[in-house]
Write an enzyme that holds these catalytic residues in place. Structure first.
Site, PDB file in Angstrom:
ATOM      1  N   ILE A  99      34.888  62.348  15.111  1.00 15.73           N
ATOM      2  CA  ILE A  99      36.441  63.139  14.416  1.00 15.73           C
ATOM      3  C   ILE A  99      36.076  63.878  14.006  1.00 15.73           C
ATOM      4  O   ILE A  99      37.943  64.602  14.110  1.00 15.73           O
ATOM      5  CB  ILE A  99      35.725  62.021  13.096  1.00 15.73           C
ATOM      6  CG1 ILE A  99      35.313  60.385  13.270  1.00 15.73           C
ATOM      7  CG2 ILE A  99      36.802  62.816  11.812  1.00 15.73           C
ATOM      8  CD1 ILE A  99      35.316  59.814  11.464  1.00 15.73           C
ATOM      9  N   ASP A 143      21.219  72.975  15.488  1.00 12.60           N
ATOM     10  CA  ASP A 143      20.531  71.823  13.702  1.00 12.60           C
ATOM     11  C   ASP A 143      20.359  72.538  12.654  1.00 12.60           C
ATOM     12  O   ASP A 143      20.156  72.903  11.989  1.00 12.60           O
ATOM     13  CB  ASP A 143      18.789  71.160  14.375  1.00 12.60           C
ATOM     14  CG  ASP A 143      18.817  69.633  13.693  1.00 12.60           C
ATOM     15  OD1 ASP A 143      19.404  69.465  12.500  1.00 12.60           O
ATOM     16  OD2 ASP A 143      17.376  69.505  14.368  1.00 12.60           O
ATOM     17  N   LYS A 198      25.352  77.410   2.508  1.00 10.55           N
ATOM     18  CA  LYS A 198      24.652  78.957   2.511  1.00 10.55           C
ATOM     19  C   LYS A 198      24.903  79.731   3.434  1.00 10.55           C
ATOM     20  O   LYS A 198      25.491  80.983   3.691  1.00 10.55           O
ATOM     21  CB  LYS A 198      23.593  78.985   2.385  1.00 10.55           C
ATOM     22  CG  LYS A 198      23.310  77.710   0.554  1.00 10.55           C
ATOM     23  CD  LYS A 198      22.982  78.704  -0.455  1.00 10.55           C
ATOM     24  CE  LYS A 198      22.714  79.291  -0.571  1.00 10.55           C
ATOM     25  NZ  LYS A 198      21.934  80.463  -1.852  1.00 10.55           N
ATOM     26  N   SER A 239      32.687  63.073   4.157  1.00 12.08           N
ATOM     27  CA  SER A 239      31.743  62.072   3.307  1.00 12.08           C
ATOM     28  C   SER A 239      32.250  60.256   4.027  1.00 12.08           C
ATOM     29  O   SER A 239      32.253  59.638   5.274  1.00 12.08           O
ATOM     30  CB  SER A 239      31.891  62.397   1.710  1.00 12.08           C
ATOM     31  OG  SER A 239      30.459  61.516   1.217  1.00 12.08           O
ATOM     32  N   LYS A 264      25.331  60.656   0.803  1.00 10.02           N
ATOM     33  CA  LYS A 264      26.671  61.401   0.593  1.00 10.02           C
ATOM     34  C   LYS A 264      27.769  61.289  -0.977  1.00 10.02           C
ATOM     35  O   LYS A 264      28.458  62.285  -0.623  1.00 10.02           O
ATOM     36  CB  LYS A 264      27.861  60.356   1.516  1.00 10.02           C
ATOM     37  CG  LYS A 264      27.819  60.003   2.820  1.00 10.02           C
ATOM     38  CD  LYS A 264      27.705  61.665   3.687  1.00 10.02           C
ATOM     39  CE  LYS A 264      28.045  61.182   5.194  1.00 10.02           C
ATOM     40  NZ  LYS A 264      28.241  62.771   5.528  1.00 10.02           N
ATOM     41  N   ILE A 298      36.862  54.021  11.392  1.00 12.53           N
ATOM     42  CA  ILE A 298      37.807  55.039  12.776  1.00 12.53           C
ATOM     43  C   ILE A 298      37.706  53.927  13.921  1.00 12.53           C
ATOM     44  O   ILE A 298      36.226  54.230  14.338  1.00 12.53           O
ATOM     45  CB  ILE A 298      38.108  56.113  12.419  1.00 12.53           C
ATOM     46  CG1 ILE A 298      37.693  56.903  10.923  1.00 12.53           C
ATOM     47  CG2 ILE A 298      38.894  57.205  13.398  1.00 12.53           C
ATOM     48  CD1 ILE A 298      39.400  56.907  10.273  1.00 12.53           C
TER      49      ILE A 298
END
Ligand code: HXC
Length: 307
Positions: free
Chosen positions: A32, A80, A140, A158, A176, A205
């Site tokens: 996606i 990561d 952050k 999400s 989520k 999807i």
């Protein structure tokens, strides 16, 4: 792997609307997020995509760069999202090499089908750390750069599972729900500084890793999934990329702190969707018998079979 434009973007957008912008995308080599990035780059942006797999991330970046002459797309593998220091290094490198960060997509996610009865503490923590902590770490690491941008935009990817609750997805639903909540906090606390932060919750999807992990491989199951979606079809990556373009564009300048389901209204019929089970499986029988799905892909078994 050249992808026809019609696969990742509608022909309605104006060329160059994102000229001079830079997008930073976690999970950017995935099915996606790579298409979201492709659309942004095609419309003028440069981009930096982040992933764990070095070869895949670099190869996808190279391929995305072909959508527009002169486009710069950096692939940073070995990163990561659970490690704040990895993300900080990636964000700083992106800003240094591409001149800043205007758009952030936090798309890195982890998922597998598992009932609570078989879910270890580490399994729950792993998804919380990739999805929730990964999204927090992304914000952050990028916010200092976003605050230097003239149009800072953030998008979290999400799911809709926690809208209704879905069996076999306790870890992802919890993770989520926290991501959605974090988006509201970003909108509230950084909105006054010009940042807009929204959420896209994709439905099923087609041709994505998410669907291949969550959906049974049986054609009948896919057919009954499609029939249960009010729009009558699975989503396409283009549906998510088009919504992304809109949310990052001037056209969405008054949309902030919103979670938008891009799922053909599937979540409103979520109890009718075969998620992680074959179409003939009935709730709660599959939980009581422990027979989740005969056709379900389990990446762990596939990995073992390859060894
Ligand atoms: C039960 C499982 C499991 C499974 C892993 N675990 N897979 N438990 N059933 N199928 C457990 C492990 O046994 C271990 O617990 C713990 O989870 C951590 O597993 P690791 O393999 O050590 O973790 P790691 O290598 O970090 O891999 C993370 C991962 C993996 C999430 C498990 O699948 C991954 O890297 N996924 C990234 C890609 C991805 O998932 N994409 C899909 C996104 S789709 P123990 O106790 O044994 O140590 C999405 C929503 C789509 O997000 C919505 C569509 C409608």
């Amino acid at each position: 792997m050249s992808v026809p434009e019609s696969k990742y973007m509608s022909p309605i957008w104006r060329d160059g609307i994102f000229n001079g912008r830079v997008a930073f995308v976690t999970g950017g080599a995935g099915s996606i997020c790579s298409m979201q990035t492709r659309a942004l780059v095609r419309l003028g942006a440069n981009a930096c995509i982040i992933g764990r797999n070095v070869e895949k991330t670099e190869a996808v970046a190279k391929d995305i760069a072909t959508v527009r002459p002169g486009a710069k797309v950096i692939g940073i593998g070995g990163c990561d999202v659970r490690k704040p220091e990895d993300l900080k290094a990636a964000a700083d490198r992106c800003a240094e090499e591409l001149g800043g960060i205007d758009f952030v997509i936090a798309g890195a996610a982890g998922n597998f089908i598992v009932p609570l009865s078989a879910m270890s503490s580490n399994a729950f923590r792993t998804v919380m750390e990739i999805d929730t902590m990964g999204t927090f770490n992304t914000i952050k690491a990028t916010i200092p750069h976003l605050l230097r941008s003239s149009c800072p935009r953030v998008l979290f990817i999400s799911v809709t599972f926690h809208y209704t609750g879905v069996p076999l997805q306790a870890h992802v639903s919890a993770a989520k729900a926290a991501v959605d909540s974090l988006a509201v906090s970003v909108a509230l606390e950084y909105g006054p500084l010009g940042v807009r932060c929204n959420v896209i919750a994709p439905g099923g999807i087609a041709d994505t890793e998410g669907l291949s992990r969550l959906g049974s491989a049986a054609p009948e199951t896919l057919k009954s999934y499609n029939a249960a979606v009010p729009v009558g079809r699975l989503g396409e990556v283009k549906d998510i990329a088009d919504t992304t373009v809109f949310l990052f564009s001037e056209g969405a300048s008054y949309i902030n702190g919103e979670a938008i389901a891009v799922d053909g209204a599937a979540w409103r019929r979520q109890s009718a969707l075969p998620l992680g089970v074959s179409h003939e499986a009935k709730y709660p029988d599959f939980l009581l018998t422990g027979e989740i799905s005969k056709d379900l892909k389990d990446p762990r078994k596939e990995k073992k079979a390859k060894l």
